[in-house]
Design a protein around this motif. Sequence first.
Motif, PDB file in Angstrom:
ATOM      1  N   THR A 211      25.258  -6.218 -32.385  1.00  0.00           N
ATOM      2  CA  THR A 211      24.448  -7.082 -31.515  1.00  0.00           C
ATOM      3  C   THR A 211      23.130  -6.405 -31.164  1.00  0.00           C
ATOM      4  OG1 THR A 211      25.444  -6.218 -29.465  1.00  0.00           O
ATOM      5  CG2 THR A 211      26.523  -8.104 -30.510  1.00  0.00           C
ATOM      6  N   ILE A 212      23.137  -5.078 -31.021  1.00  0.00           N
ATOM      7  CA  ILE A 212      21.916  -4.346 -30.671  1.00  0.00           C
ATOM      8  C   ILE A 212      20.957  -4.293 -31.849  1.00  0.00           C
ATOM      9  CG2 ILE A 212      21.013  -2.091 -30.000  1.00  0.00           C
ATOM     10  CD1 ILE A 212      23.629  -1.651 -28.447  1.00  0.00           C
ATOM     11  N   ASP A 213      21.478  -3.914 -33.004  1.00  0.00           N
ATOM     12  CA  ASP A 213      20.612  -3.740 -34.168  1.00  0.00           C
ATOM     13  C   ASP A 213      20.122  -5.069 -34.734  1.00  0.00           C
ATOM     14  OD1 ASP A 213      21.071  -1.098 -33.819  1.00  0.00           O
ATOM     15  OD2 ASP A 213      22.217  -0.772 -35.651  1.00  0.00           O
ATOM     16  N   ALA A 214      21.007  -6.070 -34.780  1.00  0.00           N
ATOM     17  CA  ALA A 214      20.625  -7.373 -35.328  1.00  0.00           C
ATOM     18  C   ALA A 214      19.954  -8.268 -34.287  1.00  0.00           C
ATOM     19  CB  ALA A 214      21.853  -8.084 -35.896  1.00  0.00           C
ATOM     20  N   ARG A 215      19.958  -7.815 -33.028  1.00  0.00           N
ATOM     21  CA  ARG A 215      19.347  -8.568 -31.927  1.00  0.00           C
ATOM     22  C   ARG A 215      19.948  -9.967 -31.804  1.00  0.00           C
ATOM     23  NH1 ARG A 215      15.825  -5.442 -34.684  1.00  0.00           N
ATOM     24  NH2 ARG A 215      14.483  -4.002 -33.511  1.00  0.00           N
ATOM     25  N   SER A 219      28.433 -13.981 -29.183  1.00  0.00           N
ATOM     26  CA  SER A 219      28.996 -15.192 -29.785  1.00  0.00           C
ATOM     27  C   SER A 219      28.636 -15.324 -31.257  1.00  0.00           C
ATOM     28  CB  SER A 219      28.504 -16.425 -29.022  1.00  0.00           C
ATOM     29  OG  SER A 219      27.080 -16.519 -29.074  1.00  0.00           O
ATOM     30  N   GLN A 220      27.560 -14.667 -31.688  1.00  0.00           N
ATOM     31  CA  GLN A 220      27.113 -14.765 -33.078  1.00  0.00           C
ATOM     32  C   GLN A 220      27.607 -13.624 -33.962  1.00  0.00           C
ATOM     33  OE1 GLN A 220      22.933 -14.968 -31.354  1.00  0.00           O
ATOM     34  NE2 GLN A 220      22.680 -16.276 -33.145  1.00  0.00           N
ATOM     35  N   VAL A 221      28.097 -12.561 -33.338  1.00  0.00           N
ATOM     36  CA  VAL A 221      28.346 -11.343 -34.107  1.00  0.00           C
ATOM     37  C   VAL A 221      29.617 -11.404 -34.950  1.00  0.00           C
ATOM     38  CG1 VAL A 221      29.752 -10.076 -32.416  1.00  0.00           C
ATOM     39  CG2 VAL A 221      28.197  -8.821 -33.920  1.00  0.00           C
ATOM     40  N   TRP A 222      30.534 -12.332 -34.620  1.00  0.00           N
ATOM     41  CA  TRP A 222      31.823 -12.355 -35.320  1.00  0.00           C
ATOM     42  C   TRP A 222      31.697 -13.053 -36.668  1.00  0.00           C
ATOM     43  CZ3 TRP A 222      34.399  -8.943 -32.813  1.00  0.00           C
ATOM     44  CH2 TRP A 222      34.202  -8.799 -31.433  1.00  0.00           C
ATOM     45  N   SER A 223      30.908 -12.457 -37.508  1.00  0.00           N
ATOM     46  CA  SER A 223      30.659 -12.989 -38.852  1.00  0.00           C
ATOM     47  C   SER A 223      30.700 -11.830 -39.834  1.00  0.00           C
ATOM     48  CB  SER A 223      29.293 -13.688 -38.912  1.00  0.00           C
ATOM     49  OG  SER A 223      28.865 -13.869 -40.249  1.00  0.00           O
TER      50      SER A 223
END
Length: 556
Positions: A211-215, A219-223
Amino acid sequence: MNKIKKLLCLGIIVFAICLLLLPTPTYAHAFLQQSNPSENEVLTESPAQVTLQFNEPIQPAFHSIQVINPAGDRVDQDNTHVAKDRPSVLEVSVNPDLADGIYMIAWKAISGDGHPIEGTFPFQMGNSGGEAGPTTPITSSDFPRLDLIVIRWLLYLSMSFFIGIVCFYLFMYPANPKGNFLLPQRSRFLLWTSYIGIALSLLLSLPLQTTIDARIGWSQVWSTVWLGEMIQHTSFGTVWIVQLLLIILMCGALVAVNRNQLSSRFRKNSTFVALVLGFGILLSKAFIGHAPTTDHQTLSILMDFIHLAAVSIWLGSLLALAAILPGEASLPTYRPDRKKVYFAVIRNFSRWGTILVLLLVISGIYASLQYIPTVYALFHTLYGQVLLMKSGLLLMMIGFAAFNLFRGKQMNKQLNRSIWIELSIGIIALVLSAVLSNLPTGMASPGPVQQSYKLDNGYRISLEISPNVTGNNLFEVNIHNAAGQEFTEIQQIRLTLTSLDMDMGKYEIIIPNNASTPFRKEDLISMAGRWNAQVHVLTNSLESWDATFTFRAGTD
């Protein structure tokens, strides 16, 4: 002695494996050194691509360069990539035949240590005039996010409790030297609770860092797209895989420690293995923190590991003394004998505590010298201020430790209250450690330069640079004779700046003798990092004096 030899051998093996498996260290918090086109450059021909060169290799993931025209539309071809065979260079192709006007370049990248950085700067096509937008070479917010602090604090706390309790039984508690008895229920509960905390925090650390690196949000990170890119293309992902392997092996060792069907020797050896695997996790953390950012990378990683290990043994042993020792089932039932063993353990811990405090002080001072370049940075940067607070808590813990040592020698009554206070202070200190692990170090803000050099004739040349950051700075040179009086019979001073981090040639600043502002001039420092400043003084009598200074320029 055999215990120490076993631990050292296993430790060397784990250290060697980590050196082979973990990524090569790099410098933290990269910054932009050069760009093509450069900031505010006026071009007559449309560039085929935009090139950004950083001071260190950047992560081959979660990066972008956007080129925005005066109408707010993107004119890049959305193919940002790290240049082949040049890991510190980021490139993007640009549409042909750009119209005249002012363009903005907005870039994002991930430093070698996993910290996101970003910035913007303008360039101009043709001589159409106009006003450029603001230049903002920035990183993400200095203060780490709450979720990051909580997860890292949980990891540090769980690691401390796990390693400290294991060390307590292996080295400090004499009542069960051969491991003939299973650990009591409370000890097993605390060990398994600590293990669950370690596993949970490490598992959550991957989506957290993503989440930090991809900004992006949770809710979006579980991919698999985001997490897969994190694992495959970043140093954090490589370290995370190693940590996952260590966690699985640790679970097996912990199960063996508590199996009554196994021999006491096997349980004892399993306890050593669990301890070494815990140290392996601490060592892996040193590869993705601030330690790899220094010039002496291997020594810094080792010092960081020693610091983490000493804190873990100290705090975890305090938990064992406070929560396990008073009700330990293997203590003698006869009250005088029980009291005798209790205070023998206290004295044994005190001897260990002396060694641990010494290691903490040595490793802490070393880290401060690496990450805090000046006294100014210690008091004026967030990193330095948090470090001062952590040091204050450490001094309080040392004070309580000395008090417990004194009370332990008297053998009057148990020390539960003072031990719980010392442990509570240590838990708060771990929160500050979690904050420090993701703060930019003091290297970004070394503060104004104030240096002097004494010549053979007794005269002294002084150089002041303020605020000593990239961009405009005030350069001032003062000369005093042997009696300390200001010397002004000077025709000209030439200041030559040379970067010590990369070959950029020499940049000269001529400071003429001006009656209103003698030996002072505003000029540029083009990039952060280490610089050599040579001062050449030409007097009215045509004498030449030279002095050389080195300094580190910051970014804020």
